[in-house]
Design a protein around this motif. Structure first.
Motif, PDB file in Angstrom:
ATOM      1  N   PHE A 169      61.866  17.490-104.116  1.00 36.89           N
ATOM      2  CA  PHE A 169      61.103  16.422-103.467  1.00 36.89           C
ATOM      3  C   PHE A 169      61.731  15.958-102.156  1.00 36.89           C
ATOM      4  O   PHE A 169      61.016  15.615-101.209  1.00 36.89           O
ATOM      5  N   GLU A 170      63.041  15.932-102.082  1.00 37.34           N
ATOM      6  CA  GLU A 170      63.690  15.477-100.849  1.00 37.34           C
ATOM      7  C   GLU A 170      63.375  16.423 -99.698  1.00 37.34           C
ATOM      8  O   GLU A 170      63.047  15.993 -98.582  1.00 37.34           O
ATOM      9  N   LEU A 171      63.451  17.707 -99.981  1.00 32.85           N
ATOM     10  CA  LEU A 171      63.153  18.681 -98.946  1.00 32.85           C
ATOM     11  C   LEU A 171      61.666  18.646 -98.588  1.00 32.85           C
ATOM     12  O   LEU A 171      61.291  18.743 -97.411  1.00 32.85           O
ATOM     13  N   ALA A 172      60.846  18.486 -99.603  1.00 35.15           N
ATOM     14  CA  ALA A 172      59.403  18.382 -99.344  1.00 35.15           C
ATOM     15  C   ALA A 172      59.108  17.181 -98.449  1.00 35.15           C
ATOM     16  O   ALA A 172      58.260  17.248 -97.544  1.00 35.15           O
ATOM     17  N   GLU A 173      59.822  16.114 -98.677  1.00 33.54           N
ATOM     18  CA  GLU A 173      59.632  14.902 -97.879  1.00 33.54           C
ATOM     19  C   GLU A 173      60.061  15.141 -96.435  1.00 33.54           C
ATOM     20  O   GLU A 173      59.382  14.712 -95.483  1.00 33.54           O
ATOM     21  N   MET A 174      61.164  15.856 -96.256  1.00 39.07           N
ATOM     22  CA  MET A 174      61.645  16.153 -94.905  1.00 39.07           C
ATOM     23  C   MET A 174      60.649  17.028 -94.150  1.00 39.07           C
ATOM     24  O   MET A 174      60.333  16.789 -92.982  1.00 39.07           O
ATOM     25  N   LEU A 175      60.134  18.044 -94.821  1.00 36.72           N
ATOM     26  CA  LEU A 175      59.170  18.924 -94.171  1.00 36.72           C
ATOM     27  C   LEU A 175      57.872  18.188 -93.866  1.00 36.72           C
ATOM     28  O   LEU A 175      57.238  18.434 -92.836  1.00 36.72           O
ATOM     29  N   ASN A 176      57.482  17.283 -94.774  1.00 33.71           N
ATOM     30  CA  ASN A 176      56.253  16.517 -94.537  1.00 33.71           C
ATOM     31  C   ASN A 176      56.401  15.621 -93.312  1.00 33.71           C
ATOM     32  O   ASN A 176      55.446  15.426 -92.548  1.00 33.71           O
ATOM     33  N   GLU A 177      57.593  15.083 -93.114  1.00 38.45           N
ATOM     34  CA  GLU A 177      57.844  14.286 -91.915  1.00 38.45           C
ATOM     35  C   GLU A 177      57.687  15.149 -90.661  1.00 38.45           C
ATOM     36  O   GLU A 177      57.166  14.711 -89.638  1.00 38.45           O
ATOM     37  N   MET A 178      58.122  16.405 -90.772  1.00 37.96           N
ATOM     38  CA  MET A 178      58.023  17.303 -89.620  1.00 37.96           C
ATOM     39  C   MET A 178      56.570  17.636 -89.294  1.00 37.96           C
ATOM     40  O   MET A 178      56.216  17.837 -88.128  1.00 37.96           O
ATOM     41  N   THR A 179      55.718  17.683 -90.315  1.00 46.29           N
ATOM     42  CA  THR A 179      54.306  17.975 -90.048  1.00 46.29           C
ATOM     43  C   THR A 179      53.645  16.881 -89.235  1.00 46.29           C
ATOM     44  O   THR A 179      52.628  17.115 -88.575  1.00 46.29           O
ATOM     45  N   ASN A 180      54.227  15.692 -89.266  1.00 41.75           N
ATOM     46  CA  ASN A 180      53.605  14.546 -88.589  1.00 41.75           C
ATOM     47  C   ASN A 180      54.181  14.290 -87.206  1.00 41.75           C
ATOM     48  O   ASN A 180      53.719  13.416 -86.490  1.00 41.75           O
ATOM     49  N   GLU A 181      55.236  15.026 -86.846  1.00 41.93           N
ATOM     50  CA  GLU A 181      55.903  14.782 -85.572  1.00 41.93           C
ATOM     51  C   GLU A 181      55.017  15.223 -84.414  1.00 41.93           C
ATOM     52  O   GLU A 181      54.753  16.414 -84.232  1.00 41.93           O
ATOM     53  N   GLY A 182      54.551  14.240 -83.656  1.00 48.73           N
ATOM     54  CA  GLY A 182      53.760  14.516 -82.464  1.00 48.73           C
ATOM     55  C   GLY A 182      52.360  15.009 -82.744  1.00 48.73           C
ATOM     56  O   GLY A 182      51.616  15.330 -81.816  1.00 48.73           O
ATOM     57  N   GLN A 183      51.958  15.122 -84.032  1.00 47.66           N
ATOM     58  CA  GLN A 183      50.644  15.665 -84.350  1.00 47.66           C
ATOM     59  C   GLN A 183      49.716  14.640 -84.994  1.00 47.66           C
ATOM     60  O   GLN A 183      48.504  14.819 -85.005  1.00 47.66           O
ATOM     61  N   ASN A 184      50.308  13.595 -85.557  1.00 50.41           N
ATOM     62  CA  ASN A 184      49.524  12.574 -86.258  1.00 50.41           C
ATOM     63  C   ASN A 184      48.594  13.218 -87.294  1.00 50.41           C
ATOM     64  O   ASN A 184      47.376  13.058 -87.284  1.00 50.41           O
ATOM     65  N   ASP A 185      49.209  13.970 -88.181  1.00 49.53           N
ATOM     66  CA  ASP A 185      48.461  14.692 -89.219  1.00 49.53           C
ATOM     67  C   ASP A 185      47.736  13.700 -90.121  1.00 49.53           C
ATOM     68  O   ASP A 185      48.353  12.792 -90.697  1.00 49.53           O
ATOM     69  N   VAL A 186      46.432  13.876 -90.258  1.00 47.14           N
ATOM     70  CA  VAL A 186      45.631  12.937 -91.051  1.00 47.14           C
ATOM     71  C   VAL A 186      45.950  13.048 -92.538  1.00 47.14           C
ATOM     72  O   VAL A 186      45.709  12.113 -93.306  1.00 47.14           O
ATOM     73  N   ASN A 187      46.463  14.194 -92.973  1.00 48.35           N
ATOM     74  CA  ASN A 187      46.775  14.399 -94.394  1.00 48.35           C
ATOM     75  C   ASN A 187      48.218  14.050 -94.726  1.00 48.35           C
ATOM     76  O   ASN A 187      48.660  14.242 -95.867  1.00 48.35           O
ATOM     77  N   TYR A 188      48.935  13.572 -93.718  1.00 46.42           N
ATOM     78  CA  TYR A 188      50.357  13.272 -93.926  1.00 46.42           C
ATOM     79  C   TYR A 188      50.547  12.224 -95.029  1.00 46.42           C
ATOM     80  O   TYR A 188      51.352  12.411 -95.955  1.00 46.42           O
ATOM     81  N   ALA A 189      49.813  11.113 -94.931  1.00 40.51           N
ATOM     82  CA  ALA A 189      49.979  10.018 -95.898  1.00 40.51           C
ATOM     83  C   ALA A 189      49.631  10.465 -97.310  1.00 40.51           C
ATOM     84  O   ALA A 189      50.317  10.099 -98.283  1.00 40.51           O
ATOM     85  N   ALA A 190      48.567  11.279 -97.445  1.00 39.66           N
ATOM     86  CA  ALA A 190      48.168  11.752 -98.775  1.00 39.66           C
ATOM     87  C   ALA A 190      49.252  12.644 -99.379  1.00 39.66           C
ATOM     88  O   ALA A 190      49.562  12.551-100.574  1.00 39.66           O
ATOM     89  N   ARG A 191      49.837  13.542 -98.539  1.00 36.12           N
ATOM     90  CA  ARG A 191      50.917  14.410 -99.042  1.00 36.12           C
ATOM     91  C   ARG A 191      52.148  13.589 -99.420  1.00 36.12           C
ATOM     92  O   ARG A 191      52.788  13.844-100.448  1.00 36.12           O
ATOM     93  N   GLN A 192      52.449  12.554 -98.601  1.00 37.66           N
ATOM     94  CA  GLN A 192      53.620  11.724 -98.902  1.00 37.66           C
ATOM     95  C   GLN A 192      53.418  10.967-100.213  1.00 37.66           C
ATOM     96  O   GLN A 192      54.340  10.846-101.020  1.00 37.66           O
ATOM     97  N   SER A 193      52.198  10.477-100.425  1.00 40.10           N
ATOM     98  CA  SER A 193      51.905   9.788-101.677  1.00 40.10           C
ATOM     99  C   SER A 193      52.037  10.738-102.864  1.00 40.10           C
ATOM    100  O   SER A 193      52.547  10.368-103.926  1.00 40.10           O
TER     101      SER A 193
END
Length: 725
Positions: A169-193
């Motif tokens: 989960f920690e690594l998944a969280e780090m990668l999910n943060e990277m998906t949102n960098e400069g892209q404002n991924d709309v699915n970011y919050a759902a994946r984080q939840s």
């Protein structure tokens, strides 16, 4: 330098301005400005140094199969708990390192090994023959003496989904943060939840409840689903609706009491945060009231298990939404009857609370129970207030019947005594216990200074009724000549006490209706002193004096009566004189309905009254009513006193006249003194200070007759002392 460096990492300006150097067989740190060198550690069995600048706070240096992470001051990097160093172990000695956020790639004999700083387990091992170099800018390339490979990063979203399944989960969280960098991924919050949710379930299975609840705080999981992880907190119907991963279902079946207790403690913190959140965003959260009800009811159950002292505080909150039925079950299970009363009170289930209090108060050995005795009922009824007067009347009956010494506390509480409807309370008390009703009225008047016509009328009339009830026994004792007739208030037993109180209140109270009270006094019961007080209130002074003089035969009280009313009626002493000198008939006094003997003349007392109170009696009128056969020697003292007073008054007036005449002469003399000097001001006369014409302005003049404006005097300070206005 005593050796040539094989590897180097530079912390430039903005960082620590230091160099990390890899020399043959060892590593050292060089401070550029001071040129001071600090040895760090040896390279181990591999003589060649391998180093990597990870980020602005971290440098990795290799020793054998280990990569040791150092902070900018050259000390080993510690984990979050500051308990151990963060080191990465490779399956072989790395010959080169590369940072591809969030991974660290090591070149080893077998190929490429990929790890992170946070996880011990290897992420991936890519087998490539004879790899020597690795480089990355926007793309990553790996080279051997004969081949060149490009390494492409798998899609981050795919990696996140796979890591969640692997419980990384920690690594998944780090990668999910990277998906949102400069892209404002709309699915970011759902994946984080989703990460937080799955991590929370995992932590729960691992019995790490605080971490689990912390993760649930940042997930979109419904509160009921989190609560349902623990047994006996949700209702059966609601529990059946909850869905969990299989491992969670298996885990919650075998929770031990100790684990449940630890879980409740973590759950309490979670619920309090969610409760505050539901209050703050009440208008934005769907079904916020239902959510708050689930939270409060669960908090109650947790407190009952772990913190029983907190139960009452929760139930007393005005905005608590505890479900009444579920809370009742939980409180009964733990035998928290006192807290159940608080629940009923907060939820305005007053009848339930009062019925329960009555039930426990009437049980055998009730005083040993926490709800035993009338005290809890009294306090509960005191807090209800006037809007619940019907409930107060209904549930105060048993207290009045069984505890008459304490029942008045219900109606005379300092907070509500002024707001309760006094007449309605009085009617209720009279129907239940008239003695209590009388005490209630006396408390209102004596202690709380509550005075109204209704209250005072009721008090006086109730005392008259009590006196009337006691009178036959006293009359029987008089008829049997057991006792002699007594003065009002001196009668034996309860009658004397009642009459004293009645007379006291008749004299003291000011708002009762005297004509209404008189109607309550029957002709069979001779309450003559009380009647005299009432007649005085009605300005029927002849009747009152007739009772004092010829019925009660109490001259002292008659004179006291005159003293009290002489300011309202200046002829009251004259009426007292006439009452003895020429007493009217009972019919004239309208007292003929009472069984009384006709009044008789008493000249001796009349003359004594005349002598004693001559100042308040008109002399001419007094002499007119005296019989013609009155001897001069009988009124000699009266006439001498009149003459002395008249003479004294005449002398005083003459003295005052002389003093006023003397004062008048002195004023006239002073006026003549100031008017003897004459000054004529002409139109051309000017002020000696400003040299302007005086004209019609206010002026003053000096002894040498120089003229000055009144406003210019302050400017001519040398001569101001001698100015004459």
């Amino acid at each position: 330098m005593y050796d040539s460096p094989k590897a180097m990492v530079y912390y430039g300006e903005g960082y620590s301005d230091q160099l990390y150097l890899g020399l043959k067989g060892k590593y050292c740190q060089l401070h550029i400005h001071s040129e001071q060198t600090k040895e760090l550690l040896c390279t181990g069995k591999q003589l060649e140094a391998t180093m990597l600048w990870v980020d602005r706070e971290t440098v990795a240096i290799c020793k054998d199969e280990w990569s040791i992470l150092l902070s900018e001051d050259g000390k080993p990097l510690q984990d979050q708990n500051q308990s151990k160093s963060i080191n990465i172990k490779w399956c072989d000695c790395p010959s080169a390192l590369l940072h591809c956020k969030p991974y660290i790639v090591a070149v080893i004999n077998k190929g490429l090994e990929i790890k992170t700083m946070q996880l011990v387990e290897p992420i991936q091992l890519i087998e490539l023959p004879n790899v020597k170099f690795v480089s990355q800018d926007k793309r990553m390339f790996v080279a051997s003496p004969t081949h060149l490979w490009e390494i492409k990063l798998t899609d981050l979203v795919y990696q996140v989904d796979k890591l969640i399944g692997l419980k990384q989960f920690e690594l998944a969280e780090m990668l999910n943060e990277m998906t949102n960098e400069g892209q404002n991924d709309v699915n970011y919050a759902a994946r984080q939840s989703r990460i937080n949710t799955q991590c929370a379930y995992h932590e729960f299975v691992q019995k790490r409840y605080e971490k689990s609840m912390s993760r649930f705080e940042h997930s979109n999981v419904e509160v009921a689903n989190v609560i349902g992880l623990f047994p006996d907190l949700l209702s059966r119907k609601m529990q059946e609706k909850q869905v969990y991963p299989p491992e969670v279902v298996h885990c919650r079946k075998y929770l031990t009491p100790k684990e449940i207790e630890a879980g409740y403690q973590a759950l309490e913190v979670y619920l309090i945060l969610k409760r505050n959140e539901s209050i703050k965003y009440e208008n934005e959260i769907e079904n916020s009231k239902l959510t708050k009800m689930i939270i409060d009811t669960t908090l109650l159950k947790c407190y009952l298990q772990n913190k029983p002292k907190m139960v009452a505080s929760l139930l007393r909150l005005k905005d608590n939404e505890c479900h009444v039925v579920e809370s009742e079950k939980a409180l009964k299970k733990h035998r928290r009857m006192n807290d159940m009363i608080i629940l009923y009170k907060t939820k305005e289930k007053h009848e339930k609370a009062l019925t329960m209090l009555k039930q426990y108060a009437n049980m055998q050995n009730t005083m040993k129970h926490e709800l035993g005795g009338p005290g809890h009922t009294i306090k509960y009824l005191q807090d209800l207030g006037p809007e619940h007067i019907e409930l107060i009347k209904e549930y105060s009956k048993w207290v009045i019947e069984k505890h008459p010494d304490r029942c008045l506390d219900i109606f005379t509480d300092p907070i509500t005594v002024h707001t309760l409807p006094h007449v309605e309370v009085l009617t209720h008390l009279k129907a239940t216990n008239p003695d209590i009703a009388l005490e209630y009225l006396e408390r209102l008047v004596d202690i709380w200074n509550i005075s109204s016509e209704e209250v005072e009328n009721a008090l006086v009339i109730l005392l008259i009724e009590k006196v009337s009830q006691e009178w036959p026994a006293y009359q029987g004792m008089l008829a049997a000549e057991v006792i002699q007739p007594c003065q009002p208030g001196a009668e034996p037993g309860k009658l004397g006490e009642l009459r004293l109180r009645l007379i006291h209140f008749l004299e003291r109270l000011q708002k009762y209706n005297s004509s209404q009270v008189i109607k309550q006094i029957t002709y069979e019961i001779p309450l003559y002193e009380e009647l005299a007080i009432l007649y005085g209130r009605q300005n029927e002074y002849e009747k009152a004096l007739g009772l004092y003089c010829h019925v009660l035969k109490d001259r002292a009280k008659a004179e006291e009566f005159c003293r009290l009313y002489c300011q309202k009626d200046s002829t009251v002493y004259y009426k007292l004189l006439k009452m003895y000198q020429s007493p009217p008939s009972l019919e004239a006094l309208r007292l003929d309905k009472f069984q009384l003997s006709e009044p008789k003349q008493d000249m001796e007392t009349a003359i004594d009254i005349l002598i004693k109170h001559y100042k308040y009696i008109d002399v001419k009128e007094a002499l007119k009513v005296l019989p013609k056969d009155t001897k001069l020697q009988d009124v000699e003292q009266f006439l001498c006193a009149i003459l002395k007073d008249t003479t004294r008054l005449k002398r005083r007036n003459l003295l005052l006249k002389s003093l006023h005449l003397s004062d008048n002469l002195q004023v006239k003399s002073q006026k003549m003194y100031y008017q003897k000097d004459k000054l004529t001001v002409k139109g051309e006369d000017t002020c000696v200070v400003c040299n302007k014409r005086v004209g019609d302005c206010a002026f003053a003049y000096y002894p040498d007759r120089r003229i000055v404006h009144y406003g210019c005097m302050s400017r001519d300070s040398d001569s101001i002392a001698s100015v004459t206005p």
